[in-house]
Motif scaffolding. Sequence first.
Motif, PDB file in Angstrom:
ATOM      1  N   ARG A  91       3.160  -2.333  -1.325  1.00 52.73           N
ATOM      2  CA  ARG A  91       3.166  -1.225  -0.381  1.00 52.73           C
ATOM      3  C   ARG A  91       1.803  -0.539  -0.258  1.00 52.73           C
ATOM      4  N   SER A  92       1.071  -0.468  -1.373  1.00 53.11           N
ATOM      5  CA  SER A  92      -0.230   0.228  -1.361  1.00 53.11           C
ATOM      6  C   SER A  92      -1.385  -0.675  -0.940  1.00 53.11           C
ATOM      7  N   LYS A  93      -1.097  -2.016  -0.948  1.00 47.79           N
ATOM      8  CA  LYS A  93      -2.138  -3.015  -0.681  1.00 47.79           C
ATOM      9  C   LYS A  93      -3.292  -2.931  -1.705  1.00 47.79           C
ATOM     10  N   VAL A  94      -2.907  -2.598  -2.953  1.00 47.29           N
ATOM     11  CA  VAL A  94      -3.837  -2.559  -4.097  1.00 47.29           C
ATOM     12  C   VAL A  94      -3.422  -3.666  -5.053  1.00 47.29           C
ATOM     13  N   TYR A 113      -8.325   4.109  -6.284  1.00 48.99           N
ATOM     14  CA  TYR A 113      -7.071   3.730  -5.610  1.00 48.99           C
ATOM     15  C   TYR A 113      -6.027   4.843  -5.669  1.00 48.99           C
ATOM     16  N   LYS A 119      -5.114   7.684  -4.114  1.00 51.44           N
ATOM     17  CA  LYS A 119      -4.282   8.166  -3.007  1.00 51.44           C
ATOM     18  C   LYS A 119      -3.307   7.096  -2.521  1.00 51.44           C
ATOM     19  N   LYS A 120      -3.796   5.865  -2.365  1.00 50.38           N
ATOM     20  CA  LYS A 120      -2.940   4.778  -1.882  1.00 50.38           C
ATOM     21  C   LYS A 120      -1.755   4.533  -2.815  1.00 50.38           C
ATOM     22  N   VAL A 121      -2.044   4.478  -4.110  1.00 49.88           N
ATOM     23  CA  VAL A 121      -0.988   4.179  -5.095  1.00 49.88           C
ATOM     24  C   VAL A 121      -0.022   5.351  -5.218  1.00 49.88           C
ATOM     25  N   ILE A 137       0.874   7.467  -2.821  1.00 51.57           N
ATOM     26  CA  ILE A 137       1.767   7.437  -1.652  1.00 51.57           C
ATOM     27  C   ILE A 137       2.830   6.349  -1.821  1.00 51.57           C
ATOM     28  N   ALA A 138       2.388   5.171  -2.278  1.00 53.92           N
ATOM     29  CA  ALA A 138       3.327   4.055  -2.458  1.00 53.92           C
ATOM     30  C   ALA A 138       4.356   4.368  -3.554  1.00 53.92           C
TER      31      ALA A 138
END
Length: 409
Positions: free
Chosen positions: A324-327, A395, A397-399, A401-402
């Motif tokens: 979902r985070s694309k990490v 990473y 913020k992305k993680v 949110i996911a």
Amino acid sequence: MKQFLDIVDPIHNFIRVYEIELKIIDSPIFQRLRRIRQLSGAHLTYPSAQHSRFEHSLGVMHIAGQAANALKEKGLLNPDQIQNIRLAALLHDVGHGPFSHLFEEVLQAKRKISHEEMGKNIILKSEIGDTLSKSGFDKKFITKLAFGDTKYRFVNEIVSGSLSADMMDYLQRDGYFTGAEHAKIDHQRIIQSLDVYKSRLALDRSALYSFESMVLSRYQMFKAVYFHKTVRSAEVMMLESIRLADDQLNLTTLNLDEYVKLTDEFVVSQILSLSTDTDELKRAKQFAEDYQNRKLLKCVYEQLTDKKFTKSQENKLKENIARRSKVSINEIFVDTTTTSSLPLTPSKEKSKSIILVTEGATKSSIKEIPFSKIPVVSSIAGTMNIVRIYTPAQYRKKVEIAAKSILGD
């Protein structure tokens, strides 16, 4: 000639050490405990938490000796038993690996063995066992006593359990060196109030408030110190570093000669000296460097939960967050910390009750009280489960949110 030595200690003022104890303390295997921090990575959050398994072991011996003496005065122990108890308490942590309980997570996963099992082997198969035997002590009995395996349940409980010397020392020592105010306990009141009933350690009812305070202090210390999100961040990193480096360095060896070389700084230096031939070794080295330089992972999600995660559920959660985070999944860490809210018995079962003695004018009354009937204790009974998600700062913020979209706010 003086038959003892007094060691200055910030918790107990003076710890008196006798000849046989000094022989063990001065052995290289025991001295190694100076180089294993009591709280592994907590010093990166609480800078003064540099204390080691060494001084904790001395403190446990001291308190165990006081407890045994209190029982001797009531005709429940003899002087020979007191010395056995002191020696067992001194040696109860001798099997700890580097980074204390953190390393044990890797040891359990890879070798299915605990620090207690390593401790038994060290006492029985090293110079420590030889020293005990030469001085007329039964090394097998002291090994059983150190790890809660004797038939005398109350003697086991002096070393480990809900009224143990272990807990009375580590709470005060950890509180002192972290600066946490949660660990103020009246251990002298508890010690002087100890009794024995049906081979179990009992407590005078007048000291119940002191017991309640100690159990609550333990709970608060887990929340404020042991399970602190930044403390766990450092530990998650070092755990990953050791896991990635283990095949190359054989850190989880069961060879005693190699095992007793392992200390906190030794392991970090070994990992930092690795070649970076593979991605795994490169990542192991990077984690160790970041740990050393306090470039810690960021906690982006934290939640108390009733759920206990399995390893496969942790992996599935990582995959979902990564997708979902694309990490990269390698940059996401799920920490599902769990412990019993109440101290465990010497046999590692949950404590469920306490025996209280009420002194009367002509006779004493004795009653086993379930913890569910003690409001302060019952309010924290159960298991403390915390799920946290960590990732490097870039990473964050992305993680976050996911993780929130999957686990909820």
